[in-house]
Design a protein around this motif. Structure first.
Motif, PDB file in Angstrom:
ATOM      1  N   UNK A  22     -35.613 -10.141  -9.580  1.00 19.38           N
ATOM      2  CA  UNK A  22     -35.309 -11.445 -10.174  1.00 19.38           C
ATOM      3  C   UNK A  22     -34.296 -11.361 -11.311  1.00 19.38           C
ATOM      4  N   UNK A  23     -34.166 -10.214 -11.946  1.00 17.46           N
ATOM      5  CA  UNK A  23     -33.234 -10.088 -13.071  1.00 17.46           C
ATOM      6  C   UNK A  23     -31.785 -10.292 -12.645  1.00 17.46           C
ATOM      7  N   UNK A  24     -31.517 -10.348 -11.339  1.00 14.00           N
ATOM      8  CA  UNK A  24     -30.182 -10.660 -10.854  1.00 14.00           C
ATOM      9  C   UNK A  24     -29.838 -12.135 -11.025  1.00 14.00           C
ATOM     10  N   UNK A  25     -30.750 -12.916 -11.560  1.00 11.77           N
ATOM     11  CA  UNK A  25     -30.500 -14.351 -11.768  1.00 11.77           C
ATOM     12  C   UNK A  25     -29.268 -14.559 -12.638  1.00 11.77           C
ATOM     13  N   UNK A  26     -28.516 -15.632 -12.388  1.00 10.29           N
ATOM     14  CA  UNK A  26     -27.349 -15.921 -13.223  1.00 10.29           C
ATOM     15  C   UNK A  26     -27.767 -16.441 -14.591  1.00 10.29           C
ATOM     16  N   UNK A  27     -26.952 -16.160 -15.587  1.00  9.72           N
ATOM     17  CA  UNK A  27     -27.183 -16.693 -16.930  1.00  9.72           C
ATOM     18  C   UNK A  27     -25.846 -16.881 -17.613  1.00  9.72           C
ATOM     19  N   UNK A  28     -25.812 -17.773 -18.593  1.00  8.51           N
ATOM     20  CA  UNK A  28     -24.560 -18.067 -19.281  1.00  8.51           C
ATOM     21  C   UNK A  28     -24.012 -16.789 -19.908  1.00  8.51           C
ATOM     22  N   UNK A  62     -28.079 -24.305 -22.356  1.00 12.83           N
ATOM     23  CA  UNK A  62     -27.686 -23.335 -21.331  1.00 12.83           C
ATOM     24  C   UNK A  62     -28.626 -22.133 -21.317  1.00 12.83           C
ATOM     25  N   UNK A  63     -29.145 -21.765 -22.471  1.00 10.62           N
ATOM     26  CA  UNK A  63     -30.142 -20.696 -22.526  1.00 10.62           C
ATOM     27  C   UNK A  63     -31.353 -21.071 -21.665  1.00 10.62           C
ATOM     28  N   UNK A  64     -31.822 -22.314 -21.817  1.00  7.82           N
ATOM     29  CA  UNK A  64     -33.001 -22.748 -21.068  1.00  7.82           C
ATOM     30  C   UNK A  64     -32.694 -22.881 -19.585  1.00  7.82           C
ATOM     31  N   UNK A  65     -31.493 -23.354 -19.231  1.00  5.24           N
ATOM     32  CA  UNK A  65     -31.085 -23.384 -17.828  1.00  5.24           C
ATOM     33  C   UNK A  65     -31.111 -21.975 -17.249  1.00  5.24           C
ATOM     34  N   UNK A  66     -30.607 -21.007 -18.009  1.00  4.87           N
ATOM     35  CA  UNK A  66     -30.625 -19.613 -17.557  1.00  4.87           C
ATOM     36  C   UNK A  66     -32.051 -19.140 -17.310  1.00  4.87           C
ATOM     37  N   UNK A  67     -32.965 -19.506 -18.199  1.00  6.35           N
ATOM     38  CA  UNK A  67     -34.371 -19.111 -18.017  1.00  6.35           C
ATOM     39  C   UNK A  67     -34.976 -19.800 -16.800  1.00  6.35           C
TER      40      UNK A  67
END
Length: 330
Positions: A22-28, A62-67
């Motif tokens: 799951x750590x492959x998830x996109x983030x800002x 954007x932090x919360x969207x990333x989470x």
């Protein structure tokens, strides 16, 4: 531990394996601003504000969207391992405690779930120009359904909106052009070769290629790609939106972003999430005015077809031990 058996909760190795995927998830800016705690029974998701972009993202939207994106990736990883999940979002008044994940053994794992889990490692952010997405009419209804199931609204912009969206992107860049805090933050996270986070040079594009796209963030530039040549971007432009604009909406938008990106990847499409256009209020309003239905824009997504096979190496990720706390006592 495989859930299709007698276990009632996943063991520590299963949790670590699921989060390793799951750590492959996109983030800002690939900040990976999340922290997980497994108490032996439930998995808790927290924001990591030490990784927040305080200039570009002062509210932590954007932090919360990333989470939210890693939350959906995590559920997908567990489901592929044979665990059903239920989520309690914003479970208490602590601002950094975003979700609790509960588990139940699954009786079977669908081919759809297996394909989405496999797509986690295949997906990447493609900032280069794209061809139109193949099979779009077949895929679009499923994308809308996936976003809606996660509490977000997916709208498709018409071709006539591209120039106006490009103008909004340029306006966002112009407003930040002489902002030293924003520029320092951008260059801290992008264009370097950290082994754990940030946007590496290999994931960036040249100035000419960025100009062909027209709607991307003004990242530091890189040498021209050898796999594209001269190509004007013909991707579809999608907007994930919400009816209101609060942390729960942001979290759900991130979950929807994850689902849309994975389903596009399963369909063989290239994707690129864009959040910079929604950082500046005037540009965010411009996007809202382009939508066929009223919504507050959260993320713009480019979806298309890569002309050639991807040559971009995987972007770096932190190790699971960097962001997971295991309570051995359970």
């Amino acid at each position: 531990m495989d859930a299709i058996g007698t276990a009632r909760v996943p063991d520590h190795p299963t949790v670590q394996a699921a989060l390793s995927l799951a750590r492959r998830a996109p983030s800002v800016h690939n900040t990976q601003p999340w922290r997980w705690v497994f108490d032996g029974h439930r998995l808790h998701l927290h924001r990591d504000t030490s990784r927040q972009l305080f200039s570009a993202d002062p509210q932590g939207r954007q932090l919360t969207i990333s989470c939210g994106a890693i939350l959906d990736h995590t559920r997908t990883a567990f489901e592929a391992a044979g665990w059903n999940t239920e989520v309690i979002r914003l479970p208490d008044t602590a601002p950094d405690h975003l979700a609790i994940v509960d588990f139940a053994p699954a009786t079977e794992v669908s081919d759809t779930v297996r394909a989405r889990a496999a797509a986690i490692e295949q997906r990447y952010t493609d900032r280069l120009p794209m061809l139109p997405p193949r099979g779009w009419d077949r895929v679009e209804p499923g994308l809308r359904a996936a976003a809606g199931a996660r509490g977000a609204q997916l709208e498709i912009l018409g071709d006539s909106a591209r120039l106006r969206l490009a103008a909004a992107s340029a306006r966002s860049a112009a407003l930040r052009e002489y902002d030293p805090q924003y520029l320092n933050e951008l260059h801290w996270w992008a264009g370097n070769n950290s082994p754990a986070d940030g946007v590496p040079i290999s994931a960036l594009v040249s100035a000419a290629e960025a100009a062909q796209v027209g709607v991307g963030r003004a990242f530091p530039t890189a040498p021209p790609s050898l796999r594209r040549g001269e190509l004007t971007d013909a991707s579809r432009l999608l907007v994930l939106g919400s009816a209101t604009d609060n942390p729960l909406d942001w979290l759900r938008a991130g979950e929807a972003l994850s689902a849309v990106l994975l389903d596009c990847t399963v369909a063989g499409m290239a994707t690129c999430p864009l959040t910079h256009i929604t950082e500046v209020p005037v540009s965010r309003r411009a996007i809202a005015n382009l939508l066929p239905e009223p919504a507050i824009p959260q993320v713009v997504i480019r979806v298309g077809t890569a002309p050639t096979a991807a040559a971009q190496p995987p972007t770096p990720r932190r190790t699971v031990t960097d962001f997971l706390e295991l309570h051995r006592g359970g």
